[in-house]
Design a protein around this motif. Sequence first.
Motif, PDB file in Angstrom:
ATOM      1  N   LEU B  72      12.267  50.431  92.230  1.00 44.49           N
ATOM      2  CA  LEU B  72      13.371  49.473  92.247  1.00 44.49           C
ATOM      3  C   LEU B  72      14.670  50.017  92.843  1.00 44.49           C
ATOM      4  O   LEU B  72      15.282  49.387  93.710  1.00 44.49           O
ATOM      5  CB  LEU B  72      13.571  49.042  90.790  1.00 44.49           C
ATOM      6  CG  LEU B  72      14.851  48.472  90.269  1.00 44.49           C
ATOM      7  CD1 LEU B  72      15.037  47.088  90.844  1.00 44.49           C
ATOM      8  CD2 LEU B  72      14.771  48.387  88.752  1.00 44.49           C
ATOM      9  N   ILE B  77      17.901  45.977  97.091  1.00 48.80           N
ATOM     10  CA  ILE B  77      17.959  44.533  96.894  1.00 48.80           C
ATOM     11  C   ILE B  77      19.165  44.227  96.006  1.00 48.80           C
ATOM     12  O   ILE B  77      19.644  45.081  95.278  1.00 48.80           O
ATOM     13  CB  ILE B  77      16.674  43.995  96.237  1.00 48.80           C
ATOM     14  CG1 ILE B  77      16.307  44.829  95.020  1.00 48.80           C
ATOM     15  CG2 ILE B  77      15.513  44.007  97.214  1.00 48.80           C
ATOM     16  CD1 ILE B  77      16.679  44.245  93.729  1.00 48.80           C
ATOM     17  N   MET B  79      20.441  41.846  92.947  1.00 44.70           N
ATOM     18  CA  MET B  79      19.818  41.004  91.928  1.00 44.70           C
ATOM     19  C   MET B  79      20.897  40.416  91.029  1.00 44.70           C
ATOM     20  O   MET B  79      21.796  41.128  90.573  1.00 44.70           O
ATOM     21  CB  MET B  79      18.859  41.871  91.117  1.00 44.70           C
ATOM     22  CG  MET B  79      18.179  41.163  89.975  1.00 44.70           C
ATOM     23  SD  MET B  79      16.480  40.698  90.412  1.00 44.70           S
ATOM     24  CE  MET B  79      16.014  39.818  88.917  1.00 44.70           C
ATOM     25  N   ALA B 147      26.231  42.202  93.410  1.00 40.38           N
ATOM     26  CA  ALA B 147      24.923  42.269  94.071  1.00 40.38           C
ATOM     27  C   ALA B 147      25.065  42.341  95.592  1.00 40.38           C
ATOM     28  O   ALA B 147      24.277  43.019  96.249  1.00 40.38           O
ATOM     29  CB  ALA B 147      24.076  41.062  93.665  1.00 40.38           C
TER      30      ALA B 147
END
Lengths: 263, 352
Positions: B72, B77, B79, B147
């Motif tokens: 992760l 990314i 989130m 994010a």
Amino acid sequence: MSPLTRLLEVVGRLFVGLLLAFLYLPIVIMGLMSFNASPFYMLPIEWSTTWYVQLAGNAQLVDASLYSLKIALATALIATTLGTAASLALFRYEFKGKKILQALLLPPIAIPWLITGTAMLVFFFGVGIGRGLHALILGHVALALPYVIIVNNARLKTFAPELEEAARSLGANQWQVTRRVTLPWIAPSVVAGALFAFAVSFDQFVVSYFLATPGQTTLPVEIYAAIRKGFTPEINAVSTIIIVLSMALMLFTARFYKFGGND
Amino acid sequence: MASVEVRNLSRSFGTFKALDDVSISFEDGGFYALLGPSGSGKTTLLRLIAGFGYPDQGHIAIGGESVERVPLEKRNIGMVFQSYALFPNMNVFDNIAFGLDVRGVPREDAAREVRRALELVQLSELETRRPHQLSGGQRQRVALARAIVINPRVLLLDEPLGALDKALRLDMQVELKRIQREVGITTIFVTHDQEEALTMSDRIGILRAGQLVEEGAPEDIYRRPKTRFAATFLGEANIFEGIWTDGRLRLADGTLLETAPGAGRGATGEPGCCLIRPEQVRIAGENDGGTGNRLEGRITRRLFAGNWTTVFVDYQGKTIRVGQANTDFLKLEDGSKVTLAFSGSNTIPLQS
């Protein structure tokens, strides 16, 4: 207000008053007597600091105090580190035997220290650990660990696991997540756990009595021995110092709790 | 920015198959909604793309790079969680700066990026506030800023508006869409709210019981769904069941319904069903001839909802909803006989 309610209120106040008196009066009296020149608790109090001066000259009591302090600090440091790590592991991971492990944390708190102490003595001699400083620290850490873990577990119950997930999704590695997100949240319980560990070790009589070498003992054991030989008000003096220090520590922690907590 | 490819993805939790052989592509820069009832696997799919846990089987590629075994924290990314998951021990600025800090971005550059993100979500004046001093909508914006400030390849949103009240939710829908356009980032968001999915996304994937039932542009899925599940899950639907007869559906009373061509049509003799949306059904006047499907029914109930009126018509024991932005409907009386008319091209054959 009906007469009954009034009566109940009076009884209630009386009860609280008595409760506080029984809790604190002996301590207050001890504190006062430590400043009384008379060794036989004669009244009125004749103010003096002789017992404190004598305490400073009593190498045995001072040695025992420093020895206890050293053990308690080492215990607090080791038990807090290991216990906090254990709490985090129990919080983060699912593994075989986790439930059993968590259940096993409770009995050591319930088992009388006399029994734990005897068992430790027998075990330590059996495996060659013996007695002395290392045995004392080992024993105290074992006694203190459950407290640290339980206090931290309670705090972690209020921690949202998504916070760790969010931190990881933002690129933080395990250590960064722990240091910057999780530990700040459980800081109050880490401190509380450390205090518990310190107190368990510093107060410890039974286990210390068994595991200390005859020449070098801890303060509670020394006080016990001194009382058996004949009580001297120096004990009042050393006890008063300890009480003042531990109260100061508690008040400091209470403040910390307030500012460390979030809402 | 990157595309996301999911191929044959499966994930079980014990005996529960949360995801069962799902394949779906998310194009670069698109806004995707994963829609489905709870337990449909939409959140599992999102979490696997994010990297919370690994799939039992299948592949995930972000920007052409296979990531299904990448942890992760290395996937880059962004989130946003339903609970926002803002760090309570940090103020707004530090929350947003977190992702840059752990990457070792120098303080000054980080500060510049954070200020830009704050501007984007219009929260510049709140940077020293703590999360618990913010309203729900403000927390949502902070979570979003946090994010996107790391310049992620994909933005993943887990029921991002679920915790907001309705008025705020509508505002945030517009806001989220604006920010997504401005940044141009591939966005995948999970929702169980069909209206949210329809208004916000470029494409919708509908999941049920761990499988991708249907995928397409909102208008297509709404107007011409392929499956009965999609037809009933997305919007209001009148479903007719019958037997296929040369591309027409024969109802129990023998009426033949004209239908639009489509994969849902069965061979003659097979049972099947078709959809007609309430707003595609007309109440025909007495001398209104016309072609297409016509059914005789009786009005049972009328529901006035301001800009919209729904009339419930009983046809052979089945309730058909007729919806129009037409207040003349209110003049109709309960119990009166009416003729319903709808064209065959709006009558969509469905796979069940």
